[in-house]
Design a protein around this motif. Structure first.
Motif, PDB file in Angstrom:
ATOM      1  N   ALA A  39       0.718  -1.148  -0.085  1.00 28.59           N
ATOM      2  CA  ALA A  39       0.084   0.090  -0.101  1.00 28.59           C
ATOM      3  C   ALA A  39       0.847   1.340  -0.034  1.00 28.59           C
ATOM      4  CB  ALA A  39      -1.214   0.263   1.143  1.00 28.59           C
ATOM      5  N   ALA A  40       1.879   1.117   0.974  1.00 31.75           N
ATOM      6  CA  ALA A  40       2.763   2.367   0.855  1.00 31.75           C
ATOM      7  C   ALA A  40       3.484   2.629  -0.449  1.00 31.75           C
ATOM      8  CB  ALA A  40       3.828   2.488   2.265  1.00 31.75           C
ATOM      9  N   ASP A  41       4.043   1.491  -0.990  1.00 34.72           N
ATOM     10  CA  ASP A  41       4.721   1.750  -2.157  1.00 34.72           C
ATOM     11  C   ASP A  41       4.058   2.003  -3.490  1.00 34.72           C
ATOM     12  OD1 ASP A  41       7.096   0.667  -0.921  1.00 34.72           O
ATOM     13  OD2 ASP A  41       6.896  -1.207  -1.574  1.00 34.72           O
ATOM     14  N   MET A  42       2.615   1.472  -3.592  1.00 34.11           N
ATOM     15  CA  MET A  42       1.794   1.959  -4.400  1.00 34.11           C
ATOM     16  C   MET A  42       1.340   3.605  -4.271  1.00 34.11           C
ATOM     17  SD  MET A  42      -0.929  -1.410  -5.170  1.00 34.11           S
ATOM     18  CE  MET A  42      -1.636  -0.348  -6.412  1.00 34.11           C
ATOM     19  N   LYS A  87       4.357   6.622 -15.333  1.00 34.69           N
ATOM     20  CA  LYS A  87       5.589   6.733 -14.316  1.00 34.69           C
ATOM     21  C   LYS A  87       6.191   5.140 -14.182  1.00 34.69           C
ATOM     22  CE  LYS A  87       4.526  10.551 -11.116  1.00 34.69           C
ATOM     23  NZ  LYS A  87       5.721  11.020 -10.865  1.00 34.69           N
ATOM     24  N   PRO A  88       7.421   5.031 -14.235  1.00 39.55           N
ATOM     25  CA  PRO A  88       7.710   3.839 -14.091  1.00 39.55           C
ATOM     26  C   PRO A  88       7.774   3.171 -12.716  1.00 39.55           C
ATOM     27  CG  PRO A  88       9.494   5.276 -13.704  1.00 39.55           C
ATOM     28  CD  PRO A  88       8.438   6.240 -14.317  1.00 39.55           C
ATOM     29  N   CYS A  89       7.256   1.786 -12.535  1.00 39.14           N
ATOM     30  CA  CYS A  89       7.424   1.214 -11.266  1.00 39.14           C
ATOM     31  C   CYS A  89       8.643   0.685 -10.828  1.00 39.14           C
ATOM     32  CB  CYS A  89       6.253   0.003 -11.468  1.00 39.14           C
ATOM     33  SG  CYS A  89       4.658   0.646 -11.933  1.00 39.14           S
ATOM     34  N   PRO A  90       8.916   0.401  -9.636  1.00 39.76           N
ATOM     35  CA  PRO A  90      10.255   0.250  -9.178  1.00 39.76           C
ATOM     36  C   PRO A  90      10.910  -0.961  -9.676  1.00 39.76           C
ATOM     37  CG  PRO A  90       8.820   0.620  -7.226  1.00 39.76           C
ATOM     38  CD  PRO A  90       7.945   0.534  -8.254  1.00 39.76           C
ATOM     39  N   LYS A  91      10.158  -2.028 -10.036  1.00 37.50           N
ATOM     40  CA  LYS A  91      10.594  -3.498 -10.180  1.00 37.50           C
ATOM     41  C   LYS A  91      10.291  -3.721 -11.724  1.00 37.50           C
ATOM     42  CE  LYS A  91      13.099  -4.294  -6.832  1.00 37.50           C
ATOM     43  NZ  LYS A  91      14.718  -4.568  -6.753  1.00 37.50           N
ATOM     44  N   GLY A  92       9.733  -2.648 -12.549  1.00 39.70           N
ATOM     45  CA  GLY A  92       9.215  -2.803 -13.974  1.00 39.70           C
ATOM     46  C   GLY A  92       7.703  -2.572 -14.181  1.00 39.70           C
ATOM     47  N   GLY A  93       7.334  -2.425 -15.249  1.00 42.72           N
ATOM     48  CA  GLY A  93       6.176  -1.999 -15.590  1.00 42.72           C
ATOM     49  C   GLY A  93       5.769  -0.448 -15.676  1.00 42.72           C
ATOM     50  N   THR A  94       4.582  -0.129 -15.680  1.00 36.54           N
ATOM     51  CA  THR A  94       4.345   1.261 -15.430  1.00 36.54           C
ATOM     52  C   THR A  94       2.865   1.520 -14.760  1.00 36.54           C
ATOM     53  OG1 THR A  94       3.076   1.154 -17.693  1.00 36.54           O
ATOM     54  CG2 THR A  94       5.667   1.743 -17.823  1.00 36.54           C
ATOM     55  N   VAL A  95       2.721   3.073 -14.342  1.00 39.01           N
ATOM     56  CA  VAL A  95       1.312   3.199 -13.833  1.00 39.01           C
ATOM     57  C   VAL A  95       1.122   4.595 -14.709  1.00 39.01           C
ATOM     58  CG1 VAL A  95       2.526   4.316 -11.684  1.00 39.01           C
ATOM     59  CG2 VAL A  95       0.009   3.995 -11.748  1.00 39.01           C
ATOM     60  N   GLU A  96      -0.121   4.391 -15.210  1.00 36.37           N
ATOM     61  CA  GLU A  96      -0.792   5.509 -15.736  1.00 36.37           C
ATOM     62  C   GLU A  96      -1.820   6.401 -14.802  1.00 36.37           C
ATOM     63  OE1 GLU A  96      -2.720   7.049 -20.115  1.00 36.37           O
ATOM     64  OE2 GLU A  96      -2.970   5.025 -19.227  1.00 36.37           O
ATOM     65  N   PHE A 127       6.544  -4.493  -7.609  1.00 38.87           N
ATOM     66  CA  PHE A 127       7.149  -3.985  -6.427  1.00 38.87           C
ATOM     67  C   PHE A 127       7.843  -5.077  -5.770  1.00 38.87           C
ATOM     68  CE2 PHE A 127       3.105  -1.752  -7.450  1.00 38.87           C
ATOM     69  CZ  PHE A 127       3.736  -0.444  -7.364  1.00 38.87           C
ATOM     70  N   ALA A 128       8.650  -4.657  -5.002  1.00 38.70           N
ATOM     71  CA  ALA A 128       9.689  -5.608  -3.976  1.00 38.70           C
ATOM     72  C   ALA A 128       8.732  -6.215  -3.058  1.00 38.70           C
ATOM     73  CB  ALA A 128      11.025  -4.765  -3.622  1.00 38.70           C
ATOM     74  N   ASP A 131       9.621 -11.275   0.828  1.00 37.32           N
ATOM     75  CA  ASP A 131      10.372 -12.408   0.722  1.00 37.32           C
ATOM     76  C   ASP A 131      11.388 -12.158  -0.140  1.00 37.32           C
ATOM     77  OD1 ASP A 131       8.912 -12.180  -1.536  1.00 37.32           O
ATOM     78  OD2 ASP A 131       7.565 -14.316  -1.010  1.00 37.32           O
ATOM     79  N   GLY A 132      11.641 -11.243  -0.882  1.00 39.81           N
ATOM     80  CA  GLY A 132      12.663 -11.027  -1.892  1.00 39.81           C
ATOM     81  C   GLY A 132      12.226 -11.321  -2.919  1.00 39.81           C
ATOM     82  N   GLY A 133      11.135 -11.705  -3.383  1.00 36.68           N
ATOM     83  CA  GLY A 133      10.482 -11.750  -4.740  1.00 36.68           C
ATOM     84  C   GLY A 133       9.801 -10.498  -5.108  1.00 36.68           C
ATOM     85  N   THR A 134       8.863 -10.381  -6.002  1.00 39.08           N
ATOM     86  CA  THR A 134       8.140  -9.249  -6.510  1.00 39.08           C
ATOM     87  C   THR A 134       6.739  -9.490  -6.578  1.00 39.08           C
ATOM     88  OG1 THR A 134       8.195  -9.971  -8.697  1.00 39.08           O
ATOM     89  CG2 THR A 134      10.082  -8.366  -8.196  1.00 39.08           C
ATOM     90  N   ILE A 135       5.884  -8.467  -6.301  1.00 36.75           N
ATOM     91  CA  ILE A 135       4.354  -8.541  -6.474  1.00 36.75           C
ATOM     92  C   ILE A 135       4.024  -7.723  -7.666  1.00 36.75           C
ATOM     93  CG2 ILE A 135       2.360  -8.053  -5.609  1.00 36.75           C
ATOM     94  CD1 ILE A 135       3.604  -8.711  -2.701  1.00 36.75           C
ATOM     95  N   THR A 136       3.593  -8.467  -8.736  1.00 38.28           N
ATOM     96  CA  THR A 136       3.047  -7.648  -9.996  1.00 38.28           C
ATOM     97  C   THR A 136       1.890  -7.232  -9.958  1.00 38.28           C
ATOM     98  OG1 THR A 136       4.885  -8.487 -11.065  1.00 38.28           O
ATOM     99  CG2 THR A 136       3.126  -7.535 -12.370  1.00 38.28           C
ATOM    100  N   VAL A 137       1.379  -6.112 -10.259  1.00 32.78           N
ATOM    101  CA  VAL A 137      -0.265  -5.657 -10.247  1.00 32.78           C
ATOM    102  C   VAL A 137      -0.510  -5.121 -11.274  1.00 32.78           C
ATOM    103  CG1 VAL A 137      -1.376  -3.441  -9.252  1.00 32.78           C
ATOM    104  CG2 VAL A 137       0.287  -4.638  -7.841  1.00 32.78           C
TER     105      VAL A 137
END
Length: 213
Positions: A39-42, A87-96, A127-128, A131-137
C-alpha cells in the motif's frame, strides 16, 4: 493391529498434506505485512508534482537561488485542465494516471493549489516483496485517484493528500488474486512524513514513512 496402523498412517498423511496446503496458501496470499508495504509503495509511485499535471507551459512554481519569490508581478491564474502521466514502477512496468485538475496559481508568490480527479491504471507494475521476490499489479480495470496539492511561497503548506479506491489484480510466485483498495495518504511537510491509512487487500492499514520534500 494392521488396520489400526494403516488408519493412523493415513490420518498422519492427511494432516501432513493439509499442513502443507495451509502453508502454501498463506505464503501465496497478501499478509498484513505485505499489505502495509505494498500500500505504501503503490501510494509512493503515484505521488505527483506540478510538472506531472502539465502546468509547465502555462504555469510554473519555483523560487530563485536565494529562496525568495520572483519580483515579476503576474496576475493569479485559475485553471481547469486535463493531464495524463505515465510513471515507471520500482521493479518494472508502469502506472498511468489520467484525469482532470482544477485550481489556482500565483506566479508572483510561487503559490499553487491543485485538486486532481483521475484514474490510475497499473500495467505489469512490479514492487519488491518482503520475501525477496516481487508482486506484480495490474488494473482491474483501474483505480479511482484523487489528489490535493498546496504550495505557498514555493513551499508545501498543510497536508498534501491523495486517495485510491478500486480494485487491482496481483500475482507473485505461488499465487495470484484480486484486491480491493480504499486508502488515503497524507504528507505532512512539517515532519516530512507520509501516513497511509484505510483498507487494503482485506487488511486495515496504518503506515507512516519518512519522505523528503
Amino acid at each position: 493391529m494392521i488396520r489400526q496402523s494403516y488408519l493412523a498412517c493415513s490420518a498422519g498423511l492427511i494432516l501432513a498434506i493439509a499442513a502443507c496446503d495451509s502453508s502454501t496458501g498463506l505464503s501465496a496470499n497478501i499478509s498484513q505485512a505485505d499489505a502495509n508495504k505494498l500500500a505504501a509503495d503503490m501510494d509512493a509511485v503515484s505521488t505527483l508534482g506540478t510538472s506531472d499535471f502539465g502546468l509547465g507551459a502555462s504555469f510554473s512554481v519555483g523560487v530563485d537561488g536565494s529562496g525568495a519569490a520572483s519580483t515579476t508581478t503576474l496576475a493569479p491564474t485559475t485553471f481547469n485542465n486535463t493531464f495524463d502521466v505515465t510513471k515507471p514502477c520500482p521493479k518494472g512496468g508502469t502506472v498511468e494516471i489520467e484525469g482532470t485538475i482544477t485550481g489556482t496559481g500565483d506566479r508572483t508568490t510561487h503559490s499553487l493549489t491543485v485538486d486532481a480527479n483521475a484514474t490510475r491504471t497499473d500495467t505489469d507494475c512490479a514492487f519488491a516483496a518482503r520475501d525477496g521476490g516481487t508482486i506484480t499489479v495490474n488494473g482491474n480495470p483501474n483505480i479511482a485517484y484523487t489528489g490535493h496539492l498546496n504550495i505557498v511561497n514555493g513551499a508545501f503548506v498543510g497536508l498534501q493528500t491523495q486517495k485510491h479506491e478500486g480494485s487491482f489484480k496481483w500475482a507473485r510466485t505461488g499465487g495470484s488474486g484480486t484486491c480491493d483498495v480504499n486508502v488515503t495518504s497524507s504528507f505532512d511537510p512539517a515532519t516530512h512524513t507520509v501516513t497511509v491509512t484505510g483498507n487494503f487487500c482485506g487488511h486495515t492499514i496504518n503506515v507512516t514513512r519518512t519522505r523528503g520534500g
